[in-house]
Design a protein around this motif. Structure first.
Motif, PDB file in Angstrom:
ATOM      1  N   TYR A 178       0.998  -1.165   0.058  1.00 12.48           N
ATOM      2  CA  TYR A 178       0.147  -0.026   0.069  1.00 12.48           C
ATOM      3  C   TYR A 178       0.741   1.236  -0.095  1.00 12.48           C
ATOM      4  O   TYR A 178       0.543   2.141  -0.909  1.00 12.48           O
ATOM      5  CB  TYR A 178      -0.856   0.083   1.242  1.00 12.48           C
ATOM      6  N   VAL A 179       1.795   1.325   0.877  1.00 17.30           N
ATOM      7  CA  VAL A 179       2.700   2.515   1.018  1.00 17.30           C
ATOM      8  C   VAL A 179       3.409   2.575  -0.263  1.00 17.30           C
ATOM      9  O   VAL A 179       3.654   3.739  -0.867  1.00 17.30           O
ATOM     10  CB  VAL A 179       3.809   2.320   2.225  1.00 17.30           C
ATOM     11  N   ILE A 180       4.180   1.556  -0.932  1.00 19.59           N
ATOM     12  CA  ILE A 180       4.823   1.507  -2.190  1.00 19.59           C
ATOM     13  C   ILE A 180       3.902   2.302  -3.292  1.00 19.59           C
ATOM     14  O   ILE A 180       4.378   3.123  -4.216  1.00 19.59           O
ATOM     15  CB  ILE A 180       5.408   0.212  -2.599  1.00 19.59           C
ATOM     16  N   GLY A 181       2.642   1.554  -3.197  1.00 19.92           N
ATOM     17  CA  GLY A 181       1.721   2.088  -4.346  1.00 19.92           C
ATOM     18  C   GLY A 181       1.519   3.607  -4.407  1.00 19.92           C
ATOM     19  O   GLY A 181       1.400   4.140  -4.955  1.00 19.92           O
ATOM     20  N   THR A 182       1.277   4.122  -2.881  1.00 20.60           N
ATOM     21  CA  THR A 182       1.099   5.415  -2.637  1.00 20.60           C
ATOM     22  C   THR A 182       2.139   6.373  -3.127  1.00 20.60           C
ATOM     23  O   THR A 182       1.855   7.356  -3.677  1.00 20.60           O
ATOM     24  CB  THR A 182       0.535   5.611  -1.211  1.00 20.60           C
ATOM     25  N   LEU A 183       3.262   5.986  -2.749  1.00 25.01           N
ATOM     26  CA  LEU A 183       4.442   6.424  -3.215  1.00 25.01           C
ATOM     27  C   LEU A 183       4.460   6.917  -4.948  1.00 25.01           C
ATOM     28  O   LEU A 183       4.973   7.787  -5.417  1.00 25.01           O
ATOM     29  CB  LEU A 183       5.583   5.917  -2.793  1.00 25.01           C
ATOM     30  N   MET A 184       4.305   5.600  -5.477  1.00 30.50           N
ATOM     31  CA  MET A 184       4.522   5.513  -6.872  1.00 30.50           C
ATOM     32  C   MET A 184       3.635   6.347  -7.432  1.00 30.50           C
ATOM     33  O   MET A 184       3.667   7.276  -8.349  1.00 30.50           O
ATOM     34  CB  MET A 184       4.315   4.379  -7.402  1.00 30.50           C
ATOM     35  N   ARG A 185       2.156   6.623  -6.807  1.00 30.98           N
ATOM     36  CA  ARG A 185       0.997   7.031  -7.610  1.00 30.98           C
ATOM     37  C   ARG A 185       1.662   8.720  -7.377  1.00 30.98           C
ATOM     38  O   ARG A 185       1.159   9.520  -8.464  1.00 30.98           O
ATOM     39  CB  ARG A 185      -0.247   6.847  -6.811  1.00 30.98           C
ATOM     40  N   ASP A 186       2.044   9.093  -6.266  1.00 31.43           N
ATOM     41  CA  ASP A 186       2.109  10.395  -5.903  1.00 31.43           C
ATOM     42  C   ASP A 186       3.636  10.975  -7.077  1.00 31.43           C
ATOM     43  O   ASP A 186       3.444  12.064  -7.523  1.00 31.43           O
ATOM     44  CB  ASP A 186       2.657  10.724  -4.646  1.00 31.43           C
ATOM     45  N   ASP A 187       4.366  10.137  -7.270  1.00 30.40           N
ATOM     46  CA  ASP A 187       5.500  10.434  -8.036  1.00 30.40           C
ATOM     47  C   ASP A 187       5.233  10.514  -9.279  1.00 30.40           C
ATOM     48  O   ASP A 187       5.342  11.324 -10.133  1.00 30.40           O
ATOM     49  CB  ASP A 187       6.533   9.223  -8.075  1.00 30.40           C
ATOM     50  N   PHE A 188       4.177   9.633 -10.059  1.00 30.30           N
ATOM     51  CA  PHE A 188       3.496   9.617 -11.186  1.00 30.30           C
ATOM     52  C   PHE A 188       2.661  11.103 -11.341  1.00 30.30           C
ATOM     53  O   PHE A 188       2.893  11.670 -12.350  1.00 30.30           O
ATOM     54  CB  PHE A 188       2.423   8.712 -11.502  1.00 30.30           C
ATOM     55  N   ASP A 189       2.013  11.473 -10.323  1.00 29.64           N
ATOM     56  CA  ASP A 189       1.149  12.620 -10.306  1.00 29.64           C
ATOM     57  C   ASP A 189       2.125  13.980 -10.549  1.00 29.64           C
ATOM     58  O   ASP A 189       1.811  14.744 -11.193  1.00 29.64           O
ATOM     59  CB  ASP A 189       0.367  12.882  -9.226  1.00 29.64           C
ATOM     60  N   GLN A 190       3.269  13.969  -9.956  1.00 28.15           N
ATOM     61  CA  GLN A 190       3.997  15.106  -9.840  1.00 28.15           C
ATOM     62  C   GLN A 190       4.822  15.081 -11.274  1.00 28.15           C
ATOM     63  O   GLN A 190       4.839  16.042 -11.805  1.00 28.15           O
ATOM     64  CB  GLN A 190       5.131  14.858  -8.868  1.00 28.15           C
ATOM     65  N   ARG A 191       5.377  13.813 -11.855  1.00 29.93           N
ATOM     66  CA  ARG A 191       5.933  13.984 -13.151  1.00 29.93           C
ATOM     67  C   ARG A 191       4.941  14.202 -14.212  1.00 29.93           C
ATOM     68  O   ARG A 191       5.107  15.052 -15.164  1.00 29.93           O
ATOM     69  CB  ARG A 191       6.342  12.443 -13.468  1.00 29.93           C
ATOM     70  N   PHE A 192       3.589  13.890 -14.128  1.00 30.76           N
ATOM     71  CA  PHE A 192       2.468  14.289 -15.018  1.00 30.76           C
ATOM     72  C   PHE A 192       2.316  15.774 -15.006  1.00 30.76           C
ATOM     73  O   PHE A 192       2.338  16.269 -16.107  1.00 30.76           O
ATOM     74  CB  PHE A 192       1.408  13.417 -14.860  1.00 30.76           C
TER      75      PHE A 192
END
Length: 60
Positions: free
Chosen positions: A32-46
């Motif tokens: 869950y934590v890894i998925g949340t971090l990856m999603r946040d990273d994607f949002d910032q890059r997008f």
């Protein structure tokens, strides 16, 4: 791509909330934590990509 261990110290209430969120999704706290971090990273890059595209085309 290899893996690296990241150790965090968090309070009990936060851990309980993370467990609840993860359980609702049928995930481990780690996943869950890894998925949340990856999603946040994607949002910032997008968002950065959108801003760069707008600059390129002169959209404000």
């Amino acid at each position: 791509m290899g893996t690296t261990v990241l150790s965090l110290r968090i309070d009990g209430q936060l851990l309980d909330r993370l467990r609840d969120h993860a359980a609702k999704r049928g995930m481990s706290v780690q996943d869950y934590v890894i998925g949340t971090l990856m999603r946040d990273d994607f949002d910032q890059r997008f968002q950065t990509a959108v801003e760069e595209t707008e600059k390129f085309y002169g959209v404000t």
